[in-house]
Write a protein that holds these residues in place. Structure first.
Motif, PDB file in Angstrom:
ATOM      1  N   ASP A  71       1.106   7.184  -6.529  1.00  0.00           N
ATOM      2  CA  ASP A  71      -0.725   8.329  -6.387  1.00  0.00           C
ATOM      3  C   ASP A  71      -0.353   8.885  -6.061  1.00  0.00           C
ATOM      4  O   ASP A  71      -0.466  10.538  -6.819  1.00  0.00           O
ATOM      5  CB  ASP A  71      -1.889   6.645  -5.832  1.00  0.00           C
ATOM      6  CG  ASP A  71      -3.024   8.262  -5.807  1.00  0.00           C
ATOM      7  OD1 ASP A  71      -3.251   8.821  -6.747  1.00  0.00           O
ATOM      8  OD2 ASP A  71      -3.874   7.702  -4.953  1.00  0.00           O
ATOM      9  N   MET A 124      -3.523  -1.115  -7.295  1.00  0.00           N
ATOM     10  CA  MET A 124      -4.638  -1.099  -6.352  1.00  0.00           C
ATOM     11  C   MET A 124      -5.202   0.528  -6.331  1.00  0.00           C
ATOM     12  O   MET A 124      -4.902   1.213  -6.076  1.00  0.00           O
ATOM     13  CB  MET A 124      -5.075  -1.647  -5.413  1.00  0.00           C
ATOM     14  CG  MET A 124      -5.067  -3.235  -5.622  1.00  0.00           C
ATOM     15  SD  MET A 124      -7.206  -4.005  -6.427  1.00  0.00           S
ATOM     16  CE  MET A 124      -7.531  -4.409  -4.808  1.00  0.00           C
ATOM     17  N   GLY A 125      -6.246   1.002  -7.408  1.00  0.00           N
ATOM     18  CA  GLY A 125      -6.800   1.922  -7.195  1.00  0.00           C
ATOM     19  C   GLY A 125      -6.213   3.029  -8.291  1.00  0.00           C
ATOM     20  O   GLY A 125      -6.632   4.104  -8.377  1.00  0.00           O
ATOM     21  N   GLY A 128      -6.216  -4.435 -11.156  1.00  0.00           N
ATOM     22  CA  GLY A 128      -5.640  -4.326 -10.058  1.00  0.00           C
ATOM     23  C   GLY A 128      -4.220  -4.310  -9.903  1.00  0.00           C
ATOM     24  O   GLY A 128      -3.407  -3.999  -8.680  1.00  0.00           O
ATOM     25  N   GLU A 132       1.100  -1.217  -0.073  1.00  0.00           N
ATOM     26  CA  GLU A 132       0.390  -0.071  -0.014  1.00  0.00           C
ATOM     27  C   GLU A 132       0.738   1.118   0.425  1.00  0.00           C
ATOM     28  O   GLU A 132       0.367   1.963  -0.268  1.00  0.00           O
ATOM     29  CB  GLU A 132      -0.584  -0.171   0.757  1.00  0.00           C
ATOM     30  CG  GLU A 132      -1.405  -1.161   1.107  1.00  0.00           C
ATOM     31  CD  GLU A 132      -2.565  -1.463   2.412  1.00  0.00           C
ATOM     32  OE1 GLU A 132      -3.459  -1.170   3.062  1.00  0.00           O
ATOM     33  OE2 GLU A 132      -1.601  -1.165   3.494  1.00  0.00           O
ATOM     34  N   GLN A 151      -1.936  -7.854  -6.359  1.00  0.00           N
ATOM     35  CA  GLN A 151      -2.315  -5.954  -5.799  1.00  0.00           C
ATOM     36  C   GLN A 151      -1.919  -4.737  -6.263  1.00  0.00           C
ATOM     37  O   GLN A 151      -2.274  -3.928  -4.678  1.00  0.00           O
ATOM     38  CB  GLN A 151      -3.540  -5.679  -4.943  1.00  0.00           C
ATOM     39  CG  GLN A 151      -4.830  -7.233  -5.026  1.00  0.00           C
ATOM     40  CD  GLN A 151      -4.294  -8.702  -3.861  1.00  0.00           C
ATOM     41  OE1 GLN A 151      -3.849  -8.572  -3.248  1.00  0.00           O
ATOM     42  NE2 GLN A 151      -5.124  -9.430  -4.702  1.00  0.00           N
ATOM     43  N   GLU A 173      -8.527   3.248 -11.912  1.00  0.00           N
ATOM     44  CA  GLU A 173      -9.659   4.370 -11.039  1.00  0.00           C
ATOM     45  C   GLU A 173      -9.015   5.459 -11.601  1.00  0.00           C
ATOM     46  O   GLU A 173     -10.763   6.468 -11.896  1.00  0.00           O
ATOM     47  CB  GLU A 173     -10.439   3.438  -9.743  1.00  0.00           C
ATOM     48  CG  GLU A 173     -10.944   2.078  -9.955  1.00  0.00           C
ATOM     49  CD  GLU A 173     -10.108   0.891  -9.900  1.00  0.00           C
ATOM     50  OE1 GLU A 173      -9.050   1.404 -10.346  1.00  0.00           O
ATOM     51  OE2 GLU A 173     -10.216   0.022 -10.136  1.00  0.00           O
ATOM     52  N   ARG A 174      -8.143   5.900 -10.442  1.00  0.00           N
ATOM     53  CA  ARG A 174      -7.765   7.424 -10.482  1.00  0.00           C
ATOM     54  C   ARG A 174      -7.363   8.083 -12.205  1.00  0.00           C
ATOM     55  O   ARG A 174      -7.616   9.182 -12.345  1.00  0.00           O
ATOM     56  CB  ARG A 174      -6.926   7.579  -9.479  1.00  0.00           C
ATOM     57  CG  ARG A 174      -7.374   7.667  -7.972  1.00  0.00           C
ATOM     58  CD  ARG A 174      -6.679   8.094  -7.264  1.00  0.00           C
ATOM     59  NE  ARG A 174      -7.127   9.700  -7.433  1.00  0.00           N
ATOM     60  CZ  ARG A 174      -5.949  10.612  -6.715  1.00  0.00           C
ATOM     61  NH1 ARG A 174      -5.421  10.309  -5.848  1.00  0.00           N
ATOM     62  NH2 ARG A 174      -6.288  11.980  -7.235  1.00  0.00           N
TER      63      ARG A 174
END
Lengths: 312, 323
Positions: free
Chosen positions: B17, B44-45, B37, B10, B41, B48-49
């Protein structure tokens, strides 16, 4: 160079480009123990890269690269400095003369002797150009040997799926060292491979600079208009061995004689005389001027400061 | 200063990000990095952004994709190339070791390639892709190889990697990927490349490590502390070029050296560290390297577990030095 390949300025520029390439090769062939000449292939290099403008990228094949360097505006001092490891070498002697180029002039240098990485990283130049919304086109040349390499096929496929502004040019001299490409290609033209990746592609007479130029312009225009990549298989012939020590006993006398009669410089001189009514005298004057310029610059650069550990 | 408890995975995503938000020239290339993703993973995210235009999915064509990213970095972008696993590094050895590494020097500084190749390496709970290839990459001048040993390091090192003007290979240790969480500062911060961290200071022995073995050394140091042996841990963070000064200064102080890594011992990073230290420091005991034996990495857990340095290995090695 003027974009209209039939204008008189363009014709003289093409002629001078082929002469510079040939005469530098002759000098290197004569002076160096090892050299990789592009004798007979000048119409491909000068024709394919002749329409590039500022902002475009040139990714030349190593054989015949010096003609492309000249087209992109490198001076003879810089090109010969690269060959003789003098301080006018753009890389300060870190690259060989035929690998050097000048990235500031948007020529991708060959920083590895392995063939293929430049085709694939050249594809990346075009990818970034597309993403950044630029109008630059990338012309990427490679030999018929490199054409069988897996990474080249990966890149041609990606160029198509990402719709990249690229003209791929196979400088098809029919030999990779001693291997006849016809023995190792599943098709008789590299263009057929490209067609398999859904690229507009064609095989053309690589010894006719007007044909090369016209095919290149078509691909470059398509790329610039957002129409994606094109591949041109420019069929030519390596007049001699892979390098100066290779006597090319594997080439037949018959094919050598056949291709010598198609020498692209001689053919272009005939075209200038017959189709453009340019006199033999005018042609010889240009030839002599280029010859003098190459040799005088060579001697001047030879006498200049050599690259050393101290001037890195 | 606000923080959030994150896993190493993460923390890497958060670094990417925030940096993508700050720098529009950062794009990502890789397989399955979009809606899926990312492998393990790892993205991940992000899709989408940032969508398809900046999270760019590629065919399974590792060499072509790495070269594509290198070319993109030469023309104004700062690509992050996601190479699924470190097992695939040998596939792209040519692009990394003869192209990316050479560009800056061979072009006399005219062709710089600011890209990050991120991949995941080493054994882990998932147990499928166990290879450690950093020694192969470390032999060649011009490449920076980074492996974080904690979530906090992971975020700061990824930020520096993305801001570097030259190629960085960033290897995320799979063992720690979904592992212990740590409070990671919310704002963006950079940990400089080429600088080691000293997460524990001590005067008796220097424990050099990176990636998964940072955790091993920490657990071993805690055990050894109870026995009265005061360990100093040097987490290289940047494996190549490693922080000579911090390693040598620590060894000068403790005069004892243990290096542990999951990669093979033969011609490994540990050999370079030991050679460097012994050339500069009079050690009080023979230096010890703990690393994988000179064998391919087997699948059966009982075999595979034997190929990684353990806490007990470190405790035993250090204890031996004092007797």
């Amino acid at each position: 160079m003027p974009k209209d390949e039939t204008s008189i300025d363009a014709l003289w520029h093409m002629y001078e480009g082929m002469l510079v390439s040939r005469m530098l090769d002759e000098k290197c062939f004569q002076d160096f123990a090892e050299w990789y000449p592009a004798f007979g292939e000048e119409a491909v290099t000068i024709g394919a890269f002749g329409s590039l403008v500022d902002g475009d990228f040139a990714v030349p094949h190593y054989r015949g690269s010096m003609g492309v360097f000249w087209l992109r505006g490198m001076s003879l001092e810089e090109i010969i400095g690269g060959l003789l490891f003098r301080t006018s070498s753009v890389s300060l002697g870190r690259l060989s003369g035929l690998h050097g180029g000048d990235f500031e002039k948007q020529i991708l240098p060959s920083v590895t002797n392995v063939l293929g990485p430049n085709v694939s990283s050249g594809t990346g130049l075009a990818m970034a150009e597309r993403i950044r919304g630029g109008s630059g086109v990338t012309v990427i040349a490679f030999g018929d040997g490199t054409a069988a390499l897996g990474t080249l096929h990966e890149s041609v496929n990606m160029a198509k799926i990402y719709k990249l502004p690229i003209l791929f040019v196979c400088q098809n001299n029919q030999y990779s060292i001693s291997s006849r490409s016809s023995k190792f290609h599943s098709w008789d033209s590299v263009a057929s491979w490209a067609a398999g990746y859904n690229l507009p592609s064609s095989q053309i007479d690589g010894n006719d600079i007007m044909a090369v130029r016209a095919a290149a312009n078509e691909g470059i225009d398509r790329a610039r208009a957002g129409g994606g990549p094109t591949l041109v298989d420019a069929l030519t012939f390596r007049m001699g061995g892979h390098l100066s020590t290779d006597k090319a006993q594997y080439q037949s006398d018959e094919e050598r004689v056949k291709w010598e009669s198609k020498d692209p410089i001689k053919r272009f001189e005939e075209y200038l005389q017959n189709s453009r009514q340019i006199s033999v005298t005018e042609i010889s004057q240009v030839r002599e001027r280029v010859q003098r310029n190459v040799l005088e610059t060579w001697n001047k650069v030879l006498a200049s400061e050599a690259v050393s550990l101290a001037n890195q | 200063m606000s923080s959030q408890r994150l896993t190493l995975r993460e923390a890497v995503i958060e670094a990417i990000d925030l940096e993508m938000e700050r720098d529009p020239n950062i794009v990502m290339l890789g397989q399955d990095i979009g809606e899926f993703g990312g492998p393990l993973q790892s993205t991940m995210g992000l899709w989408e952004r940032y969508g398809d235009s900046r999270i760019i999915e590629t065919p399974v064509a590792e060499q072509g994709v790495v070269a594509l990213g290198i070319g993109m970095s030469l023309n104004g972008l700062r690509p992050i190339i996601d190479l699924m696993f470190a097992d695939f590094l040998p596939l792209v050895a040519n692009e990394l070791l003869q192209l990316a590494t050479n560009l800056n020097y061979m072009s006399n500084g005219k062709a710089r390639a600011p890209f990050v190749l991120r991949t995941r390496g080493g054994d882990g709970p998932y147990r499928a892709h166990p290879q450690n290839m950093e020694a192969l990459l470390s032999n060649i001048p011009g490449l920076c190889v980074v492996t974080p040993g904690s979530p906090v390091a992971a975020k700061g090192l990824m930020v520096s990697a993305m801001r570097s003007d030259d190629p960085v290979v960033y290897i995320e240790p799979i063992f720690l990927y979904q592992g212990p969480k740590e409070a990671v500062p919310t704002e963006q911060y950079a940990i400089p490349l080429g600088v080691a961290a000293v997460p524990r200071t001590g005067g008796d022995v220097t424990l050099v490590c990176y990636g998964r073995t940072v955790r091993v050394m920490q657990l071993a140091a805690a055990k050894l502390g109870k026995e009265g042996i005061d360990c100093e841990i040097v987490d290289l963070q940047t494996v190549t070029p490693f922080d000579r000064e911090t390693v040598i200064n620590s060894a000068k102080k403790t005069r004892r050296l243990v290096v542990a890594h999951d990669a093979w011992m033969n011609c490994g990073v540990g050999a370079e560290i030991v050679a460097t230290v012994t050339g500069e420091v009079d050690l009080a005991a023979r230096p010890i390297r703990l690393a994988a034996p000179n064998l391919p990495i087997a699948y059966a857990p009982v075999l595979r577990d034997n190929s990684r340095p353990t806490v007990d290995n470190v405790v035993e090695a250090v204890t031996r030095m004092f007797h």
